[in-house]
Design a protein around this motif. Structure first.
Motif, PDB file in Angstrom:
ATOM      1  N   ALA A  98       0.804  -1.222   0.000  1.00  5.74           N
ATOM      2  CA  ALA A  98       0.000   0.000   0.000  1.00  5.74           C
ATOM      3  C   ALA A  98       0.837   1.273   0.000  1.00  5.74           C
ATOM      4  CB  ALA A  98      -0.936   0.004   1.210  1.00  5.74           C
ATOM      5  N   LEU A  99       1.993   1.265   0.623  1.00  7.75           N
ATOM      6  CA  LEU A  99       2.741   2.510   0.804  1.00  7.75           C
ATOM      7  C   LEU A  99       3.154   3.134  -0.516  1.00  7.75           C
ATOM      8  CD1 LEU A  99       5.045   1.636   3.847  1.00  7.75           C
ATOM      9  CD2 LEU A  99       2.771   2.710   3.847  1.00  7.75           C
ATOM     10  N   MET A 100       3.387   2.326  -1.547  1.00  7.64           N
ATOM     11  CA  MET A 100       3.810   2.880  -2.842  1.00  7.64           C
ATOM     12  C   MET A 100       2.680   3.593  -3.565  1.00  7.64           C
ATOM     13  SD  MET A 100       2.950  -0.469  -3.051  1.00  7.64           S
ATOM     14  CE  MET A 100       1.801  -1.459  -4.011  1.00  7.64           C
ATOM     15  N   LEU A 101       1.467   3.515  -3.010  1.00  7.11           N
ATOM     16  CA  LEU A 101       0.313   4.155  -3.625  1.00  7.11           C
ATOM     17  C   LEU A 101       0.069   5.572  -3.098  1.00  7.11           C
ATOM     18  CD1 LEU A 101      -2.080   1.076  -3.454  1.00  7.11           C
ATOM     19  CD2 LEU A 101      -0.619   1.787  -5.365  1.00  7.11           C
ATOM     20  N   PRO A 110       4.379  10.219  -0.082  1.00  7.84           N
ATOM     21  CA  PRO A 110       4.756   9.160   0.850  1.00  7.84           C
ATOM     22  C   PRO A 110       5.446   9.658   2.111  1.00  7.84           C
ATOM     23  CG  PRO A 110       6.123   9.088  -1.125  1.00  7.84           C
ATOM     24  CD  PRO A 110       5.026  10.051  -1.401  1.00  7.84           C
ATOM     25  N   VAL A 111       6.148  10.787   2.045  1.00 10.57           N
ATOM     26  CA  VAL A 111       6.766  11.320   3.269  1.00 10.57           C
ATOM     27  C   VAL A 111       5.679  11.742   4.242  1.00 10.57           C
ATOM     28  CG1 VAL A 111       8.195  13.151   4.231  1.00 10.57           C
ATOM     29  CG2 VAL A 111       8.908  11.999   2.128  1.00 10.57           C
ATOM     30  N   ALA A 112       4.645  12.421   3.741  1.00 11.25           N
ATOM     31  CA  ALA A 112       3.546  12.837   4.613  1.00 11.25           C
ATOM     32  C   ALA A 112       2.844  11.628   5.210  1.00 11.25           C
ATOM     33  CB  ALA A 112       2.550  13.696   3.834  1.00 11.25           C
ATOM     34  N   GLY A 113       2.553  10.630   4.379  1.00 10.16           N
ATOM     35  CA  GLY A 113       1.871   9.447   4.877  1.00 10.16           C
ATOM     36  C   GLY A 113       2.686   8.687   5.896  1.00 10.16           C
ATOM     37  N   CYS A 114       3.981   8.521   5.615  1.00  9.48           N
ATOM     38  CA  CYS A 114       4.840   7.791   6.548  1.00  9.48           C
ATOM     39  C   CYS A 114       5.094   8.597   7.819  1.00  9.48           C
ATOM     40  CB  CYS A 114       6.148   7.398   5.859  1.00  9.48           C
ATOM     41  SG  CYS A 114       5.921   6.131   4.576  1.00  9.48           S
ATOM     42  N   SER A 115       5.049   9.920   7.716  1.00 11.58           N
ATOM     43  CA  SER A 115       5.177  10.753   8.919  1.00 11.58           C
ATOM     44  C   SER A 115       3.974  10.553   9.838  1.00 11.58           C
ATOM     45  CB  SER A 115       5.307  12.224   8.533  1.00 11.58           C
ATOM     46  OG  SER A 115       6.506  12.468   7.815  1.00 11.58           O
ATOM     47  N   PRO A 134       1.836   0.856  -8.559  1.00 13.76           N
ATOM     48  CA  PRO A 134       2.411  -0.382  -8.028  1.00 13.76           C
ATOM     49  C   PRO A 134       3.929  -0.390  -7.952  1.00 13.76           C
ATOM     50  CG  PRO A 134       1.416  -0.724 -10.199  1.00 13.76           C
ATOM     51  CD  PRO A 134       0.975   0.616  -9.729  1.00 13.76           C
ATOM     52  N   PHE A 135       4.606   0.356  -8.837  1.00 10.94           N
ATOM     53  CA  PHE A 135       6.068   0.263  -8.881  1.00 10.94           C
ATOM     54  C   PHE A 135       6.769   1.555  -8.454  1.00 10.94           C
ATOM     55  CE2 PHE A 135       4.321  -2.448 -12.379  1.00 10.94           C
ATOM     56  CZ  PHE A 135       4.382  -3.634 -11.650  1.00 10.94           C
ATOM     57  N   ALA A 136       6.059   2.413  -7.741  1.00 10.96           N
ATOM     58  CA  ALA A 136       6.640   3.695  -7.324  1.00 10.96           C
ATOM     59  C   ALA A 136       7.759   3.519  -6.310  1.00 10.96           C
ATOM     60  CB  ALA A 136       5.555   4.598  -6.745  1.00 10.96           C
ATOM     61  N   PHE A 137       7.788   2.386  -5.610  1.00  8.37           N
ATOM     62  CA  PHE A 137       8.837   2.129  -4.619  1.00  8.37           C
ATOM     63  C   PHE A 137       9.866   1.128  -5.144  1.00  8.37           C
ATOM     64  CE2 PHE A 137       7.245   3.418  -0.114  1.00  8.37           C
ATOM     65  CZ  PHE A 137       7.002   4.702  -0.563  1.00  8.37           C
ATOM     66  N   ALA A 138      10.047   1.086  -6.461  1.00 11.24           N
ATOM     67  CA  ALA A 138      10.996   0.133  -7.040  1.00 11.24           C
ATOM     68  C   ALA A 138      12.430   0.388  -6.583  1.00 11.24           C
ATOM     69  CB  ALA A 138      10.918   0.186  -8.567  1.00 11.24           C
ATOM     70  N   ASP A 139      12.771   1.653  -6.333  1.00  9.29           N
ATOM     71  CA  ASP A 139      14.135   2.030  -5.934  1.00  9.29           C
ATOM     72  C   ASP A 139      14.263   1.929  -4.411  1.00  9.29           C
ATOM     73  OD1 ASP A 139      16.581   3.158  -5.380  1.00  9.29           O
ATOM     74  OD2 ASP A 139      16.126   5.114  -6.273  1.00  9.29           O
ATOM     75  N   PRO A 140      15.030   0.976  -3.897  1.00  6.49           N
ATOM     76  CA  PRO A 140      15.114   0.816  -2.444  1.00  6.49           C
ATOM     77  C   PRO A 140      15.752   2.005  -1.741  1.00  6.49           C
ATOM     78  CG  PRO A 140      16.750  -0.567  -3.534  1.00  6.49           C
ATOM     79  CD  PRO A 140      15.861  -0.018  -4.602  1.00  6.49           C
ATOM     80  N   GLU A 141      16.644   2.726  -2.431  1.00  6.95           N
ATOM     81  CA  GLU A 141      17.259   3.900  -1.811  1.00  6.95           C
ATOM     82  C   GLU A 141      16.221   5.006  -1.615  1.00  6.95           C
ATOM     83  OE1 GLU A 141      20.224   3.880  -0.484  1.00  6.95           O
ATOM     84  OE2 GLU A 141      20.271   1.777  -1.122  1.00  6.95           O
ATOM     85  N   ARG A 142      15.300   5.128  -2.556  1.00  7.87           N
ATOM     86  CA  ARG A 142      14.214   6.101  -2.385  1.00  7.87           C
ATOM     87  C   ARG A 142      13.354   5.718  -1.183  1.00  7.87           C
ATOM     88  NH1 ARG A 142       8.591   6.839  -4.802  1.00  7.87           N
ATOM     89  NH2 ARG A 142       8.174   9.042  -4.378  1.00  7.87           N
ATOM     90  N   VAL A 143      13.055   4.450  -1.025  1.00  9.86           N
ATOM     91  CA  VAL A 143      12.261   3.990   0.119  1.00  9.86           C
ATOM     92  C   VAL A 143      12.947   4.376   1.427  1.00  9.86           C
ATOM     93  CG1 VAL A 143      11.284   1.977   1.282  1.00  9.86           C
ATOM     94  CG2 VAL A 143      11.297   2.086  -1.224  1.00  9.86           C
TER      95      VAL A 143
END
Length: 287
Positions: free
Chosen positions: A127-130, A134-139, A190-199
Motif C-alpha cells: 500500500a505505501l507505494m500508492l 509518501p513522506v507525509a503518509g509515513c510521517s 504499483p512500482f513507485a517504490f521500485a528504488d530501495p534507496e528512495r524507500v
C-alpha cells in the motif's frame, strides 16, 4: 512542481472506482494474495496484548489475522482510504465476533492523527507505494507509533519482477476501450517504490530509523480456473472499472485475452503460479 493535491484527488477517484472489484473478490484476495504480506506478518511478530495499525487494510483480511495474533487483550485498527472497502471489512469481520478489531476510513497523508494511537506496531501490505506524498503518509504512521515502535511492510519491486501484472492489462485492455495511462516514475502506483534507496530516504525523512529494505521473491498460487483467475486479476487492477462498465461480450473477450497471456504462468491441473518481486521493509520509530 509535483501536484500532490491532484494526485491525491486521482487516488480517491481511482479507489472509489476500483473498490467494487476488491469487495467482490475479497475472499480470493485473502487466500491467493496472502503471500504478498506474509513476510511482513512474520517479521512483525505481533504478540498478545499489543496495539497494531494496519495501513491500507482493504477489505480487512490482514487486519483480522493481526487481531487473532494479539488476542485476547490486544487491539488492531484497520485503516483505508476508501470508505466502501472499510464498510466491507467491518461487515466481514464484525466486532462482536472479533473483539479488539475496528476499522476506520481516512487518508493517512492528511489525517494528522490516527484514532487508537499510540500503537506498538504498524503493518502494511502493498500500500505505501500508492501514496501521493509518501513522506507525509509515513510521517503520520511514525506519529501513530510509540517511540521505538516497529513497522513491517511490503511493496512491489519493479515491474519486471511481477510480469503477470502486465500480462493481465495487455490481454484485457484491447477489449475495454481507452484506459488511464499507467503511473510512471515516482507517481503513486504499483512500482513507485521500485528504488530501495528512495524507500529508505522517505522513511528516514518521515522519522524512522533502523530502516531495512530486503528483496523477496514470492509466488501467488491460484486454482486452475482461467476465467475466474483472469476476472480476479482484471477487477483488482487498473482495468477493473472499465471491465465492470463493459457489455458482457467485451467482458468475456477481456477475460479470454488476459487468460491467454497468463497461460505461461499456468500449470495444468495444478493451477497458476504468479511470480512476484516484493520489498520487505522494516523500520523503527525514532524517539
Amino acid at each position: 512542481m509535483t501536484d500532490i493535491a491532484g494526485m491525491r484527488a486521482r487516488n480517491v477517484t481511482f479507489w472509489a472506482q476500483a473498490a467494487p472489484g476488491w469487495i467482490h473478490h475479497a475472499d480470493r484476495q485473502d487466500e491467493y494474495g496472502r503471500p504478498l504480506g506474509a513476510a511482513a506478518l512474520d517479521r512483525l511478530r505481533a504478540r498478545p496484548g499489543e496495539r497494531i495499525l494496519d495501513v491500507g487494510c482493504g477489505c480487512g483480511g490482514t487486519t483480522a489475522e493481526l487481531a487473532a495474533a494479539v488476542a485476547p487483550t490486544g487491539a488492531v485498527v484497520g485503516l483505508d482510504l476508501d470508505e466502501s472497502m472499510v464498510a466491507a471489512a467491518a461487515a466481514r469481520f464484525p466486532s462482536d465476533r472479533h473483539p479488539g478489531l475496528s476499522f476506520t476510513a481516512a487518508d493517512i497523508e492528511t489525517a494528522g492523527t490516527v484514532a487508537g494511537a499510540p500503537f506498538d506496531a504498524v503493518f502494511s501490505r502493498t500500500a505505501l507505494m500508492l501514496l501521493a506524498d509518501p513522506v507525509a503518509g509515513c510521517s503520520t504512521i511514525r506519529r501513530a507509533l510509540r517511540p521505538g515502535g516497529r513497522m513491517a511492510a511490503t511493496v512491489f519491486r519493479d515491474g519486471a519482477t511481477s510480469p503477470w501484472m502486465h500480462a493481465v492489462l495487455l490481454g484485457a485492455a484491447p477489449h475495454l476501450g481507452p484506459l488511464a495511462p499507467m503511473p510512471a516514475g515516482d507517481e503513486p502506483g504499483p512500482f513507485a517504490f521500485a528504488d530501495p534507496e528512495r524507500v529508505k530516504r522517505i522513511l528516514i525523512e518521515a522519522g524512522f530509523e533502523a530502516v531495512t529494505v530486503q528483496p523477496h521473491d514470492i509466488a501467488l498460487r491460484a486454482p486452475d480456473d482461467p476465467g475466474t483467475v483472469a476476472e480476479w486479476l482484471i477487477e483488482i487492477g487498473p482495468a477493473g472499472a472499465a471491465y465492470r462498465d463493459a457489455a458482457p461480450p467485451r467482458r468475456a473477450a477481456a477475460r479470454a485475452g488476459a487468460a491467454r497471456l497468463l497461460a505461461r504462468f499456468r500449470e495444468p491441473a495444478s493451477g497458476y503460479r504468479l511470480t512476484t518481486g516484493i520489498w520487505l521493509i522494516t523500520a523503527t520509530a525514532a524517539p
